[in-house]
Design a protein around this motif. Structure first.
Motif, PDB file in Angstrom:
ATOM      1  N   ARG A  77       0.821  -1.218   0.000  1.00  0.00           N
ATOM      2  CA  ARG A  77       0.000   0.000   0.000  1.00  0.00           C
ATOM      3  C   ARG A  77       0.853   1.265   0.000  1.00  0.00           C
ATOM      4  NH1 ARG A  77      -4.417  -1.675   4.662  1.00  0.00           N
ATOM      5  NH2 ARG A  77      -5.596  -3.151   3.391  1.00  0.00           N
ATOM      6  N   LYS A 130      -8.228 -12.722   2.200  1.00  0.00           N
ATOM      7  CA  LYS A 130      -8.860 -12.723   0.886  1.00  0.00           C
ATOM      8  C   LYS A 130      -8.393 -11.526   0.039  1.00  0.00           C
ATOM      9  CE  LYS A 130     -13.224 -13.169   1.437  1.00  0.00           C
ATOM     10  NZ  LYS A 130     -14.691 -12.889   1.462  1.00  0.00           N
ATOM     11  N   HIS A 131      -8.088 -10.427   0.710  1.00  0.00           N
ATOM     12  CA  HIS A 131      -7.738  -9.188  -0.001  1.00  0.00           C
ATOM     13  C   HIS A 131      -6.263  -8.805   0.148  1.00  0.00           C
ATOM     14  CE1 HIS A 131     -11.879  -8.347  -1.109  1.00  0.00           C
ATOM     15  NE2 HIS A 131     -12.224  -8.710   0.112  1.00  0.00           N
ATOM     16  N   TRP A 133      -3.597  -9.410  -1.431  1.00  0.00           N
ATOM     17  CA  TRP A 133      -2.801  -9.102  -2.623  1.00  0.00           C
ATOM     18  C   TRP A 133      -3.391  -7.933  -3.426  1.00  0.00           C
ATOM     19  CZ3 TRP A 133       1.378 -11.678  -1.622  1.00  0.00           C
ATOM     20  CH2 TRP A 133       1.297 -12.937  -1.002  1.00  0.00           C
ATOM     21  N   ASP A 134      -4.440  -7.317  -2.905  1.00  0.00           N
ATOM     22  CA  ASP A 134      -5.155  -6.288  -3.683  1.00  0.00           C
ATOM     23  C   ASP A 134      -4.270  -5.122  -4.115  1.00  0.00           C
ATOM     24  OD1 ASP A 134      -7.356  -7.857  -3.299  1.00  0.00           O
ATOM     25  OD2 ASP A 134      -8.546  -6.356  -2.220  1.00  0.00           O
ATOM     26  N   ASP A 135      -3.271  -4.780  -3.282  1.00  0.00           N
ATOM     27  CA  ASP A 135      -2.442  -3.607  -3.581  1.00  0.00           C
ATOM     28  C   ASP A 135      -1.098  -3.961  -4.207  1.00  0.00           C
ATOM     29  OD1 ASP A 135      -4.176  -1.440  -2.604  1.00  0.00           O
ATOM     30  OD2 ASP A 135      -3.948  -2.451  -0.679  1.00  0.00           O
TER      31      ASP A 135
END
Length: 198
Positions: A77, A130-131, A133-135
């Motif tokens: 991030r 679940k999230h 790897w989002d960034d």
């Protein structure tokens, strides 16, 4: 300006654990190593780490186990280089087998040594997982490094790490590094990270 390194400890550990102490001692006079106690709950921990990073501007994040799971998210991030020691990317798997009351393995600054793993905590980790790897973005693929113990019988996430990042290193240790292993393997990589990825 003093170079700062932020170390994020594992789930059962605290900011006074052996790896944290070894990093502080080894970098004394060269860099300031921040080793805070992390909140138990991952959302709170991520908010705490993010706020600390924005205030202290560490050059590198270094973590072990759950600390590496959290470090990957924050480093992605914020665009901060990170060394992920034995990252535990699927904390729910770890926690499900350990439901119940526990005690931290090293002293915490607030004196609280007991905590409970329950289903709401596992559910919270599942949502973060679940999230996680989002960034991830391409410019971080060679700025977030992994360090994997060859005798780590707990976490086996190097293949998953390599789906996202390119630099994986190994050391002949277990899941939690000894002080000597921190000095011999972690410290040189942390130094290399903050001098070559600026």
């Amino acid at each position: 300006m003093t170079t700062k390194i932020l170390f994020l400890h594992g789930f059962f550990a605290s900011g006074s654990c052996t790896p944290a102490q070894a990093l502080r001692q080894t970098f004394a006079g060269k860099a300031e190593v921040l080793t805070p106690d992390l909140p138990l709950h991952p959302r709170e921990a991520l908010a705490f780490i993010t706020s600390l990073c924005k205030r202290e501007h560490p050059k590198v994040l270094a973590g072990n186990s759950n600390g590496s799971f959290l470090a990957q998210i924050v480093a992605s991030r914020l665009g901060t280089p990170a060394l992920l020691g034995n990252p535990y990317f699927e904390m729910t798997r770890f926690l499900i087998e350990r439901i119940g009351a526990h005690e931290y393995k090293s002293p915490r600054a607030d004196g609280r040594q007991h905590f409970v793993i329950d289903q709401p905590l596992i559910d919270e980790f599942a949502e973060i997982q679940k999230h996680q790897w989002d960034d991830c973005r391409s410019e971080m693929t060679d700025r977030i490094w992994g360090l994997f113990g060859e005798n780590d019988h707990l976490a086996h996430f190097e293949p998953l790490f390599l789906q996202h990042y390119t630099n994986a290193y190994h050391f002949p240790g277990a899941h939690t590094p000894t002080a000597e292993e921190v000095r011999e393997y972690y410290v040189p990589l942390v130094e290399k990270l903050y001098t070559t990825t600026l």
